[in-house]
Scaffold this active site. Structure first.
Site, mmCIF file in Angstrom:
data_model
loop_
_atom_site.group_PDB
_atom_site.id
_atom_site.type_symbol
_atom_site.label_atom_id
_atom_site.label_comp_id
_atom_site.label_asym_id
_atom_site.label_seq_id
_atom_site.Cartn_x
_atom_site.Cartn_y
_atom_site.Cartn_z
ATOM 1 N N GLY A 1 0.720 -2.363 2.161
ATOM 2 C CA GLY A 1 0.522 -0.927 1.903
ATOM 3 C C GLY A 1 -0.883 -0.745 1.375
ATOM 4 N NE ARG A 2 -2.239 -3.124 -4.365
ATOM 5 C CZ ARG A 2 -1.748 -2.601 -5.490
ATOM 6 N NH1 ARG A 2 -2.481 -1.749 -6.171
ATOM 7 N NH2 ARG A 2 -0.544 -2.915 -5.912
ATOM 8 N NE ARG B 1 -2.345 0.976 -8.883
ATOM 9 C CZ ARG B 1 -3.185 0.009 -9.160
ATOM 10 N NH1 ARG B 1 -4.466 0.275 -9.366
ATOM 11 N NH2 ARG B 1 -2.777 -1.237 -9.240
ATOM 12 C CB CYS C 1 -2.327 17.091 -24.225
ATOM 13 S SG CYS C 1 -3.124 18.643 -23.932
ATOM 14 C CD GLU C 2 -0.241 10.355 -22.727
ATOM 15 O OE1 GLU C 2 0.561 11.282 -22.539
ATOM 16 O OE2 GLU C 2 0.073 9.164 -22.648
HETATM 17 N N1 LLP Z 1 7.143 -4.360 0.633
HETATM 18 C C1 LLP Z 1 7.945 -4.183 -0.432
HETATM 19 C C2 LLP Z 1 9.334 -4.569 -0.340
HETATM 20 C C3 LLP Z 1 7.431 -3.643 -1.611
HETATM 21 O O1 LLP Z 1 8.225 -3.475 -2.656
HETATM 22 C C4 LLP Z 1 6.067 -3.275 -1.680
HETATM 23 C C5 LLP Z 1 5.503 -2.703 -2.897
HETATM 24 C C6 LLP Z 1 5.276 -3.466 -0.535
HETATM 25 C C7 LLP Z 1 5.843 -4.022 0.597
HETATM 26 C C8 LLP Z 1 3.835 -3.078 -0.487
HETATM 27 O O2 LLP Z 1 3.047 -3.737 -1.409
HETATM 28 P P1 LLP Z 1 1.448 -3.587 -1.316
HETATM 29 O O3 LLP Z 1 0.989 -4.276 -0.071
HETATM 30 O O4 LLP Z 1 1.126 -2.137 -1.283
HETATM 31 O O5 LLP Z 1 0.959 -4.240 -2.556
HETATM 32 N N2 LLP Z 1 2.694 1.054 -7.982
HETATM 33 C C9 LLP Z 1 2.131 -0.281 -8.039
HETATM 34 C C10 LLP Z 1 2.542 -1.095 -6.832
HETATM 35 C C11 LLP Z 1 4.015 -1.194 -6.671
HETATM 36 C C12 LLP Z 1 4.371 -1.904 -5.393
HETATM 37 C C13 LLP Z 1 5.809 -1.795 -5.106
HETATM 38 N N3 LLP Z 1 6.196 -2.446 -3.906
HETATM 39 C C14 LLP Z 1 0.622 -0.187 -8.143
HETATM 40 O O6 LLP Z 1 0.100 0.913 -8.231
HETATM 41 O O7 LLP Z 1 -0.052 -1.215 -8.180
#
Ligand code: LLP
Length: 463
Positions: free
Chosen positions: A322-323, A360, A391-392
Site C-alpha cells: 500500500g504505502r 502518524r 488544541c493539543e
Molecule cells: N496487507 C495487510 C494484510 C495489511 O494489514 C496491510 C497494512 C497491508 C497489506 C499494507 O501495508 P503497507 O504496504 O501499506 O505497509 N497506519 C499505519 C500502517 C498500518 C498498516 C496496516 N496494515 C501507518 O500509518 O504506518
C-alpha cells in the site's frame, strides 16, 4: 508580519537542542528525489511544481491544506510493482493506505488487484468498477453484512482471520449457494523491526491464527471440511514500514513449512501464498527503500528455494503493498500561519492543518521532511517544528526539520511522502475539515476527493 519582524530564533548546529535530526542540508532549496514525488521540481522562479503545475496555482485553485498527488508517479509505481512480479504473481494494492474511485480506476487500468478491509473500502472498489474477482477482503472482525456483501459480489478471496470467522464465512457462502475462495491468515512469530503498533506477525496481537501450537494446521483442517469454502492459500503479513527483508525470509520459510505439512497430512498442494505488504518508503533522506524489482526478486527466490527444499510446486505468489505505491506520490501542501521562535529551543511553525490530516507523527513518532515550496530562499537554516492548529500540544506534523530562517506567514510549505495513511486516517478533530486530494498530471489538476465542508459536518449532526 513582515519577514524580518520576528527574532531569528535558533539557527546554528552548535546551539541546537537534542532531537532526531542530522545537520541541515547544504542547500535547503534542494528537493531530495528520494522523498518527493517523481515529477516534483523547482522552477526558475524558485516555486515548486508537480505534474507541470506550480504549488501557488494549486493553492489558489484548491486552497490549503491539500494532499497533492502525482498521478504519473502513482501509475509508474503501480506498473513497476506489477512488472516486477510478472504474470505468475499478483499485486494487491492495499486500499487502507489511500483509496478513492480515481485510484481504483488507475489500479484496474494498470493491472493491479485490490485488498480491502471494510465494507466502505469494498463499496468504493465496486463502485469504481474493480472486477470483484480481483478483490481480496481482509479484516479481523468482518461483520455478517460485510461478509455477505463480499460473497454476493463474488470477491476473489476472503482472508480468514479466526476460527469463528471460518464458520461464519462458510455458513454465509452456503446459505447463498456459493463456494467462496479463502486464504487463512497466519501469524508466523516474526518480530518485524518497525513500530509496535504496525508490527503484525508476532503472536501476541489481534490478527491472524498462530502457527505456533498447531493452531494454523487446525484451522486448515476445519476449512478443508467445509463445503462453502475453497482453501486457495496461506496469508502472512508481518508489519509495515519494513526495510529489512530478513523478516519476509523467515515468514516465507514458515508459511512454506505449513504448506508442506498440509500436503503431507491432506495430500493437497495449496496453489497460493500471500506475503502481505509492509515495504518501507523514504520519509526523510536517511531512509533507503528498495526498488520493487529487488523486492520481487528477493521474495520469489526465497519462496522458490523453500518450495524446492520441501519438494513442493512453487505456489502463485501475491503481495499487498500500500504505502510503497501511494506513499511517495503525494505531499501535503500547507500555508504557514504563525512563526514562533523560542530562544535556545526551536522555531514553531504553525500550519493550517495538523494532526487531523497527519496523525502518524503523534501516533507512531513518525519522521517527516518539509520544505518551503512557494519560493526559494538563501536565508540561514533554522531548526523548526511544524505544528498544526489543533488544541493539543502533541499536534506535531514534523518534529525536527530545517526551514529557511526568513520563513513567514503566507509562505507555502509542503510535507512529502504523505500519500499513505494520512488522508485515510484523517479525522475531524476540533471540527477541522478534512483536506481534498488533488491529482496532478500533464499540467492539469483535478479534485479526486473534495474538501470537506461545514455542511458535510452539519449533515451528520442531526440535532
Ligand atoms: N496487507 C495487510 C494484510 C495489511 O494489514 C496491510 C497494512 C497491508 C497489506 C499494507 O501495508 P503497507 O504496504 O501499506 O505497509 N497506519 C499505519 C500502517 C498500518 C498498516 C496496516 N496494515 C501507518 O500509518 O504506518
Amino acid at each position: 508580519m513582515s519577514r524580518s519582524a520576528h527574532p531569528a530564533g535558533p539557527r546554528h548546529a552548535d546551539v541546537l537542542p537534542e532531537g532526531h535530526y542530522s545537520a541541515p542540508p547544504a542547500d535547503l532549496n534542494d528537493l531530495d528525489a528520494k522523498v518527493w514525488a517523481r515529477t516534483v521540481a523547482r522552477n526558475a522562479d524558485g516555486v515548486v511544481t508537480v505534474g507541470g503545475v506550480d504549488v501557488k496555482t494549486l493553492a489558489e485553485e484548491h486552497g490549503t491544506p491539500a494532499y497533492i498527488l502525482d498521478e504519473a508517479d502513482f501509475r509508474d509505481r503501480a506498473r513497476a510493482w506489477r512488472g516486477a512480479f510478472g504474470d505468475d504473481a499478483d499485486v494487491f494494492y492495499a486500499g487502507k493506505a489511500f483509496l478513492s474511485r480515481a485510484v481504483v480506476r488507475w489500479l484496474a487500468e494498470e493491472g493491479l488487484n485490490l485488498d480491502v478491509c471494510s465494507g466502505g473500502e469494498l463499496a468504493t472498489a465496486l463502485s469504481a468498477g474493480m472486477p470483484a474477482d480481483r478483490i481480496a477482503f481482509h479484516g479481523n472482525n468482518k461483520s455478517h453484512q460485510e461478509i455477505e456483501r463480499a460473497v454476493r459480489a463474488g470477491v476473489g478471496r476472503i482472508v480468514l482471520d479466526s476460527f469463528q470467522e471460518i464458520v461464519r464465512v462458510a455458513h454465509i457462502a452456503q446459505s447463498l449457494n456459493k463456494r467462496q475462495k479463502v486464504q487463512i491468515r497466519i501469524t508466523v512469530g516474526v518480530e518485524a523491526h518497525t513500530h509496535e503498533f504496525i508490527a503484525t506477525a508476532h503472536e501476541d496481537q489481534k490478527f491472524g491464527i498462530p502457527l505456533a501450537g498447531g493452531q494454523a494446521a487446525e484451522a486448515v483442517r476445519r476449512v478443508l471440511q467445509l463445503d462453502g469454502l475453497e482453501l486457495v492459500g496461506i496469508h502472512s503479513h508481518i508489519g509495515s514500514q519494513i526495510f529489512d527483508m530478513s523478516g519476509f525470509e523467515v515468514a516465507a520459510h514458515r508459511v512454506v513449512g505449513l504448506l508442506k505439512d498440509i500436503r503431507d497430512e491432506h495430500g493437497v498442494e495449496l496453489p497460493e501464498i500471500d506475503l502481505g505488504g509492509g515495504l518501507g518508503i523514504a520519509y526523510t533522506s536517511d531512509d533507503d527503500p528498495r526498488e520493487p524489482h529487488e523486492i520481487a526478486k528477493a521474495l520469489t527466490e526465497i519462496v522458490d528455494r523453500e518450495c524446492h527444499a520441501a519438494k513442493l510446486r512453487t505456489p502463485r505468489i501475491s503481495v499487498e503493498p500500500g504505502r510503497a505505491i501511494v506513499g511517495p506520490t503525494a505531499f501535503t501542501l500547507y500555508e504557514v500561519g504563525t512563526v514562533k521562535p523560542l530562544d535556545g529551543l526551536r522555531t514553531y511553525v504553525s500550519v493550517d492543518g495538523g494532526m487531523s490530516d497527519n496523525i502518524r507523527t503523534a501516533l507512531y513518532d513518525a519522521e517527516y521532511s518539509v520544505a518551503l515550496v512557494s519560493r526559494a530562499s538563501d536565508a540561514e537554516p533554522m531548526l523548526a517544528r511544524v505544528v498544526g492548529k489543533h488544541c493539543e500540544s502533541g499536534d506535531i506534523v514534523v518534529k525536527d526539520a530545517f526551514l529557511p530562517g526568513d520563513l513567514a506567514p503566507g509562505d507555502l510549505i509542503a510535507v512529502p511522502a504523505t500519500g499513505a495513511y494520512c488522508r485515510s486516517m484523517a479525522s475531524n478533530y476540533n471540527h477541522v475539515l478534512r483536506p481534498p486530494v488533488i491529482a496532478v498530471r500533464d499540467g492539469a489538476s483535478r479534485v479526486i476527493v473534495r474538501r470537506e465542508t461545514e455542511e458535510d459536518l452539519l449533515r451528520l449532526d442531526v440535532g
